[in-house]
Design an enzyme around this catalytic site. Structure first.
Site, PDB file in Angstrom:
ATOM      1  N   GLY A  76       4.174   6.949  -1.680  1.00 54.95           N
ATOM      2  CA  GLY A  76       6.422   6.131  -1.688  1.00 54.95           C
ATOM      3  C   GLY A  76       7.306   7.160  -0.977  1.00 54.95           C
ATOM      4  N   GLY A  77       6.090   7.646   0.203  1.00 55.33           N
ATOM      5  CA  GLY A  77       7.189   8.027   0.793  1.00 55.33           C
ATOM      6  C   GLY A  77       8.316   6.785   1.266  1.00 55.33           C
ATOM      7  N   CYS A  90      -0.579   4.142  11.351  1.00 50.90           N
ATOM      8  CA  CYS A  90      -0.415   5.775  11.945  1.00 50.90           C
ATOM      9  C   CYS A  90      -1.595   5.862  12.587  1.00 50.90           C
ATOM     10  CB  CYS A  90      -0.572   6.678  11.007  1.00 50.90           C
ATOM     11  SG  CYS A  90      -1.293   6.662   9.546  1.00 50.90           S
ATOM     12  N   ALA A 136       1.132  -1.035  -0.032  1.00 55.17           N
ATOM     13  CA  ALA A 136      -0.425  -0.017   0.017  1.00 55.17           C
ATOM     14  C   ALA A 136       0.931   1.454  -0.081  1.00 55.17           C
ATOM     15  CB  ALA A 136      -1.053   0.031   1.255  1.00 55.17           C
ATOM     16  N   ALA A 137       1.398   1.711  -0.452  1.00 53.61           N
ATOM     17  CA  ALA A 137       2.869   2.108  -0.942  1.00 53.61           C
ATOM     18  C   ALA A 137       2.297   3.379  -1.729  1.00 53.61           C
ATOM     19  CB  ALA A 137       3.281   1.418  -2.804  1.00 53.61           C
ATOM     20  N   ALA A 138       1.300   4.153  -1.757  1.00 53.83           N
ATOM     21  CA  ALA A 138       1.124   5.661  -2.065  1.00 53.83           C
ATOM     22  C   ALA A 138       0.738   6.723  -1.131  1.00 53.83           C
ATOM     23  CB  ALA A 138      -0.340   5.792  -2.872  1.00 53.83           C
ATOM     24  N   ASP A 162       1.853  -0.873   4.848  1.00 49.98           N
ATOM     25  CA  ASP A 162       1.707   0.198   5.779  1.00 49.98           C
ATOM     26  C   ASP A 162       0.594   0.279   5.411  1.00 49.98           C
ATOM     27  OD1 ASP A 162       2.353   2.376   7.227  1.00 49.98           O
ATOM     28  OD2 ASP A 162       2.436   3.525   5.243  1.00 49.98           O
TER      29      ASP A 162
END
Lengths: 301, 168
Positions: free
Chosen positions: A110-111, A229, A106-108, A177
């Site tokens: 992209g940090g 988070c 779940a990369a976007a 993430d």
């Protein structure tokens, strides 16, 4: 309900928690090793008149005295990326070897995926996936600016992510993430009240499915980092407890740069596998960061 | 064989291996950067070249079997559609440090104009055509973007989405 009210039984200092949650976050950037070094990035910012402070635990994590780090030359050159301190932590939990293939499910935006790309070096590959095509646009523009040339970007539902198209049957590491209620983003204008049961109930099946898929596609001996988070134990320890019950993986001890607090084994009536203590919780008042949760799992079969 | 715009296809090693009309070869890409910018072929040693979209060449650090249907593979490096090949801003920020020719170093004020997308009159030692524009950063010249240098004018070809007004 306010965030600090829901979790006051978990923190040592409710007033400090509340005060920290109300403070805005400092401006933090991550130095991009694909294009520069921490020393050169610091020098470039300082010679343009910005004061910088390096975080003790991570020389790539620096505070800059500006509200608009995007309007600096080092940013335009892709030397630094705006990424809050705690969000720079999960990628550092991996131990990469040359040639590793790593998936960020779940990369976007992209940090973390671009950070993984830099940690891997050009010998390794990161597959940066996200289900949301609009958010993938942000990921791609970040990856391009940061000069990421070792990434493959895909647009799939991470719960059913397949390696069929790729030249590998299993990958070395996966980052999950997970989409979450975002309570920990309160300091950057995220939700200002605690997640409710309806929201949590909708997210938990997605979080569990992503983590199960990550474990299934990782080779034995490989690792999966799970992070959110949010403070909600339902989205954190309970998700870990559920996948531990499946077998085939274990939570490994970690020694992150920011110590945090151990995962909890009891929440309301629920009891969790004692191994979840090896996870880490991050409250805003502990290290002056956003709220966060992370754990590292090793795949055993 | 014809071109399929939804997938990444590996570039042929040489024009003799070409199966899709008009597709650049790896040898031609390396030759272009050597001829135009003096870049050593070693710059692209561990890079594979791919095409997605007609004439759009991508550089990927790694190997993979071709074709591959994904959203992106490495970094967009070059456009070979049309008579004059055009390197990309992101590609030159990434690989442009290896350039020794047709690099124009600008001072900060000129960099600001260039990065806002403005054209400027400029006397520079460069052949007509696409040039790499370098900015001084951290005490060294660092590639910032791509310009078109013709008849004493440096035209900014910074993509609209990358343009920005950077304060002094």
């Amino acid at each position: 309900m306010e965030v600090w009210e829901r979790y006051e039984s978990l923190v040592d200092d409710r007033d400090a928690f509340r005060a920290a949650a109300r403070r805005p976050l400092p401006t933090i950037v991550r130095v991009n090793p694909i294009k520069t070094t921490p020393a050169r990035a610091r020098a470039a910012l300082e010679s343009d008149g910005y004061a910088v402070t390096t975080r003790n635990w991570n020389e790539y994590c620096i505070e800059v005295d500006t509200d608009t780090p995007g309007r600096t030359w080092p940013y335009q050159h892709g030397w630094v990326h705006g990424q809050e301190e705690i969000s720079q932590l999960p990628a550092t939990l991996f131990s990469f070897s040359p040639g590793d293939v790593v998936v960020d499910l779940a990369a976007a935006p992209g940090g973390k995926a671009t950070q993984i790309a830099g940690l891997l070096g050009t010998e390794g590959t990161v597959i940066a996936n996200d289900v949301n095509l609009g958010r993938l646009t942000a990921l791609r523009s970040n990856a391009d600016r940061l000069g990421v040339s070792n990434a493959i970007v895909t647009n799939r539902d991470g719960r059913q992510f397949s390696l069929k198209r790729f030249d590998v049957d299993a990958v070395d590491h996966v980052l999950v993430d997970a989409p979450c209620s975002g309570e920990g983003t309160i300091r950057k204008g995220g939700p200002q009240s605690a997640a409710d049961q309806q929201m949590i109930g909708g997210l938990v099946p997605v979080q569990e499915a992503l983590l199960r898929r990550a474990i299934a596609m990782t080779r034995p001996g490989g690792t999966v980092v799970y992070s959110t988070c949010t403070f909600a134990p339902e989205e954190n320890e309970r998700v870990l407890d559920a996948v531990l019950a499946d077998g085939g993986c274990s939570i490994v001890p970690i020694d992150p740069g920011l110590p945090g607090d151990p995962g909890i084994t009891a929440w309301k009536e629920a009891r969790y596998d004692p191994a979840v203590r090896r996870a880490r919780r991050y409250y805003p008042h502990r290290h002056d960061t956003g709220g966060f949760f992370c754990a590292k799992l090793q795949v055993t079969e | 064989m014809s071109h399929d715009g939804s997938q990444y296809d590996r570039l042929p090693a040489t024009s003799a291996d070409r199966e899709v009309d008009g597709r650049a070869s790896r040898a031609e890409v390396i030759e272009y950067f050597a001829n135009r910018f003096g870049m050593s072929p070693a710059t692209f040693e561990s890079v594979t070249f791919w095409e997605k979209g007609r004439g759009k060449v991508w550089a990927f650090h790694g190997e993979h079997s071709s074709p591959l249907t994904v959203e992106a593979l490495g970094i967009h490096l070059l456009r070979t559609h049309g008579r004059h090949w055009k390197p990309t801003t992101d590609g030159m920020q990434c690989f442009g440090r290896a350039a020794t020719e047709n690099v124009i170093r600008l001072d900060r004020r000129c960099c600001q104009r260039f990065w806002r997308g403005e054209d400027q009159l400029l006397e520079a030692t460069a052949d007509p055509g696409y040039v790499i524009v370098a900015n001084e950063l951290g005490g060294r010249a660092e590639p910032l973007g791509v310009g078109l240098y013709l008849h004493g004018t440096l035209e900014s070809v910074v993509p609209k989405g990358r343009r920005e007004s950077i304060p002094d």
